[in-house]
Enzyme design. Structure first.
Site, PDB file in Angstrom:
ATOM      1  N   LYS A  23      37.947 -69.369  64.417  1.00 18.86           N
ATOM      2  CA  LYS A  23      37.791 -68.181  64.205  1.00 18.86           C
ATOM      3  C   LYS A  23      38.212 -67.338  65.266  1.00 18.86           C
ATOM      4  CE  LYS A  23      34.345 -64.915  62.277  1.00 18.86           C
ATOM      5  NZ  LYS A  23      34.873 -63.714  62.771  1.00 18.86           N
ATOM      6  N   PHE A  24      39.298 -66.564  65.223  1.00 21.08           N
ATOM      7  CA  PHE A  24      39.861 -65.763  66.290  1.00 21.08           C
ATOM      8  C   PHE A  24      39.014 -64.363  66.598  1.00 21.08           C
ATOM      9  CE2 PHE A  24      43.083 -68.724  65.665  1.00 21.08           C
ATOM     10  CZ  PHE A  24      43.883 -68.738  66.598  1.00 21.08           C
TER      11      PHE A  24
END
Length: 281
Positions: A23-24
């Site tokens: 998850k950026f």
């Protein structure tokens, strides 16, 4: 277009059919490549001007392609969410300056349309294959996020990538279509950081929420205060006297106080509009 979201969970889901993606820590961005390029925020706002470098690169994508992903900014080997928010809210000369100083990247994690065909009813596994196909010859700043069906690899990402700005893992079922609901699962790191109380919402004697300034300079509202924290904020309000009205970075109004009260907040909640105040320092 309404976007799919992820529901928080305490543990990484396991079992047949689960896929995992890092998850950026960026801004949600739907990239429309039609005759031109338009970049849409999670709320549906047109943010093409704020992410003009991504939009320019996206002109190399096949026409009638729509991707879902995150706009991110890398600084010193890690994702800088403060720089992302600065870019997202900038206008005029400041935006032009930020475009040059802090170039953006696009971390694509879904393909919603290809050659004009709506892929949202298709399973995640098919959409993932389409994403890799459409980005096969792509170069930075547009790239596909990594994905794995091995939970041990996902946990390794979770444990070792936070220093690079990866805030957690998103889990998706291979058979699931794309819907505007919380259809995915996510685990995120929960860390704490210090913030400064700059105001409150509610009566001065019984404040319901606090306005705080985070280390990156953002002013946001807290979630509902515990009785102990509310009593301390009430004391600050009394010492500050009648306060002027002010607004957070998101435009929410609060009563301003003098600076000076340091609080510990849960860092895992600071990415979006509110924070959880844990205690007064």
């Amino acid at each position: 277009m309404a976007v799919a979201l992820a529901a928080p969970v305490a543990k990484l889901p396991r079992g047949a059919g689960w896929w995992y993606e890092p998850k950026f820590d960026g801004d949600r961005a739907v990239l429309w490549r039609r005759d031109t390029v338009r970049i849409q925020t999670r709320a549906g706002r047109n943010a093409t001007a704020q992410w003009l470098d991504i939009a320019t690169a996206a002109m190399n994508l096949p026409p009638d392609t729509v991707l879902d992903g995150e706009a991110v900014i890398w600084r010193d080997g890690r994702i800088d969410f403060g720089a992302v928010r600065s870019r997202a809210s900038a206008r005029g000369r400041r935006l032009t300056d930020l475009l040059h100083r802090y170039p953006a990247s696009y971390a694509a994690f879904d393909c919603l349309m290809l050659a004009g065909q709506d892929l949202r009813p298709r399973p995640y596994a098919e959409r993932r294959a389409a994403l890799l196909d459409v980005l096969a010859d792509a170069r930075p700043p547009i790239q596909a996020v990594p994905a794995t069906d091995d939970p041990e690899v996902a946990l390794d990402w979770y444990e070792h990538l936070p220093a690079q700005g990866i805030e957690g893992i998103v889990a998706k079922q291979a058979s699931s279509p794309y819907r505007a609901a919380r259809i995915w699962k996510k685990i995120r790191h929960s860390e704490t950081t210090d913030a400064v109380v700059v105001g409150y919402i509610g009566p001065a004697g019984r404040p319901r929420r606090a306005a705080v300034r985070l280390p990156d300079g953002r002013r946001v509202l807290s979630q509902a205060l515990t009785p102990l924290v509310a009593a301390e904020v009430a004391r600050l309000a009394e010492e500050s006297g009648p306060g002027q009205r002010a607004r957070t970075d998101d435009g929410e109004e609060y009563t301003a106080t003098g600076d000076g009260m340091l609080v510990e907040v849960e860092a895992g909640t600071t990415r979006h509009a509110t924070v959880a105040v844990l205690r007064v320092r």
